[in-house]
Design an enzyme around this catalytic site. Structure first.
Site, PDB file in Angstrom:
ATOM      1  N   HIS A   1       0.845  -1.195   0.000  1.00  0.00           N
ATOM      2  CA  HIS A   1       0.000   0.000   0.000  1.00  0.00           C
ATOM      3  C   HIS A   1       0.877   1.239   0.000  1.00  0.00           C
ATOM      4  O   HIS A   1       1.969   1.237   0.555  1.00  0.00           O
ATOM      5  CB  HIS A   1      -0.965   0.010   1.189  1.00  0.00           C
ATOM      6  CG  HIS A   1      -0.304  -0.223   2.515  1.00  0.00           C
ATOM      7  ND1 HIS A   1       0.047  -1.480   2.955  1.00  0.00           N
ATOM      8  CD2 HIS A   1       0.071   0.634   3.486  1.00  0.00           C
ATOM      9  CE1 HIS A   1       0.623  -1.377   4.150  1.00  0.00           C
ATOM     10  NE2 HIS A   1       0.646  -0.100   4.487  1.00  0.00           N
TER      11      HIS A   1
ATOM     12  N   HIS B   1       0.940   5.119   1.095  1.00  0.00           N
ATOM     13  CA  HIS B   1       0.277   6.136   1.921  1.00  0.00           C
ATOM     14  C   HIS B   1       0.303   7.489   1.209  1.00  0.00           C
ATOM     15  O   HIS B   1       1.350   7.907   0.701  1.00  0.00           O
ATOM     16  CB  HIS B   1       1.033   6.336   3.244  1.00  0.00           C
ATOM     17  CG  HIS B   1       0.980   5.192   4.194  1.00  0.00           C
ATOM     18  ND1 HIS B   1       0.115   5.149   5.250  1.00  0.00           N
ATOM     19  CD2 HIS B   1       1.711   4.046   4.268  1.00  0.00           C
ATOM     20  CE1 HIS B   1       0.313   4.034   5.948  1.00  0.00           C
ATOM     21  NE2 HIS B   1       1.277   3.350   5.365  1.00  0.00           N
TER      22      HIS B   1
HETATM   23  P1  5GP Z   1       1.706   0.318   7.417  1.00  0.00           P
HETATM   24  O1  5GP Z   1       2.174   0.589   8.817  1.00  0.00           O
HETATM   25  O2  5GP Z   1       1.561  -1.164   7.145  1.00  0.00           O
HETATM   26  O3  5GP Z   1       2.499   1.024   6.372  1.00  0.00           O
HETATM   27  O4  5GP Z   1       0.270   0.969   7.328  1.00  0.00           O
HETATM   28  C1  5GP Z   1      -0.909   0.326   7.620  1.00  0.00           C
HETATM   29  C2  5GP Z   1      -1.969   1.407   7.697  1.00  0.00           C
HETATM   30  O5  5GP Z   1      -3.220   0.813   7.506  1.00  0.00           O
HETATM   31  C3  5GP Z   1      -2.017   2.136   9.039  1.00  0.00           C
HETATM   32  O6  5GP Z   1      -1.873   3.524   8.800  1.00  0.00           O
HETATM   33  C4  5GP Z   1      -3.394   1.770   9.613  1.00  0.00           C
HETATM   34  O7  5GP Z   1      -3.993   2.853  10.271  1.00  0.00           O
HETATM   35  C5  5GP Z   1      -4.161   1.382   8.362  1.00  0.00           C
HETATM   36  N1  5GP Z   1      -5.164   0.339   8.557  1.00  0.00           N
HETATM   37  C6  5GP Z   1      -4.962  -0.890   9.116  1.00  0.00           C
HETATM   38  N2  5GP Z   1      -6.106  -1.620   9.079  1.00  0.00           N
HETATM   39  C7  5GP Z   1      -7.036  -0.837   8.466  1.00  0.00           C
HETATM   40  C8  5GP Z   1      -8.421  -1.034   8.147  1.00  0.00           C
HETATM   41  O8  5GP Z   1      -9.032  -2.079   8.422  1.00  0.00           O
HETATM   42  N3  5GP Z   1      -9.053   0.005   7.526  1.00  0.00           N
HETATM   43  C9  5GP Z   1      -8.426   1.170   7.212  1.00  0.00           C
HETATM   44  N4  5GP Z   1      -9.134   2.116   6.598  1.00  0.00           N
HETATM   45  N5  5GP Z   1      -7.117   1.394   7.508  1.00  0.00           N
HETATM   46  C10 5GP Z   1      -6.435   0.403   8.131  1.00  0.00           C
END
Ligand code: 5GP
Ligand code: ZN
Length: 136
Positions: free
Chosen positions: A101, A103
């Site tokens: 993903h 951001h």
């Molecule tokens: P990472 O730390 O893996 O780069 O980012 C994961 C992101 O996904 C975090 O910012 C977290 O808030 C978001 N996130 C995790 N689970 C969900 C979900 O079920 N729905 C949404 N909308 N965001 C999520």
């Protein structure tokens, strides 16, 4: 391919509802549920790739194209002053959901969000050493 028990596969493919700001055949862009700033969104491919090491080059390029388009829309509609594109890979880098993903973190003057790193001061020798390792 989708992956069983992957929450972002389910969200990207509409099996779990989400606040969708953009969608096409390959991607869904959703609002992050724990936003760093107002409008923080995630570009999710509808196919499952764990991370940057797994995603094919054309999908990675398209993720940035989608990010670029949504960023422009946020600038106009939210009045953002800037944006950080962040993409974490591996636990060591802060990746918590193992589905690629991107951001999109809108920035506003004085928002106080903590996103950037603290610079270090390596010696010239260390910079030369790391350069030699990467290109060697
Ligand atoms: P990472 O730390 O893996 O780069 O980012 C994961 C992101 O996904 C975090 O910012 C977290 O808030 C978001 N996130 C995790 N689970 C969900 C979900 O079920 N729905 C949404 N909308 N965001 C999520
Ligand atoms: Zn997935």
């Amino acid at each position: 391919m989708k992956k069983d028990n992957c929450i972002f596969c389910k969200i990207a493919n509409g099996e779990i509802p989400s606040r969708t700001v953009y969608e096409d055949e390959k991607f869904r862009v959703i609002l992050d549920m724990g936003p760093a700033t107002r409008g923080h969104a995630l570009v999710l491919p509808k196919e499952h790739f764990d991370d940057l090491y797994e995603i094919p080059a054309d999908w990675a390029a398209d993720a940035f194209k989608v990010g670029r388009q949504v960023a422009a829309s946020m600038k106009e509609k939210l009045g953002t002053d800037g944006i950080n594109l962040v993409q974490n890979n591996g636990e060591a880098a802060g990746q918590t959901v193992m589905h690629f993903h991107l951001h999109l973190i809108p920035r506003y003057r004085g928002d106080g969000a903590h996103i950037l790193w603290k610079p270090t001061s390596p010696s010239a020798e260390e910079l030369d050493a790391v350069l030699a390792q990467i290109i060697g």
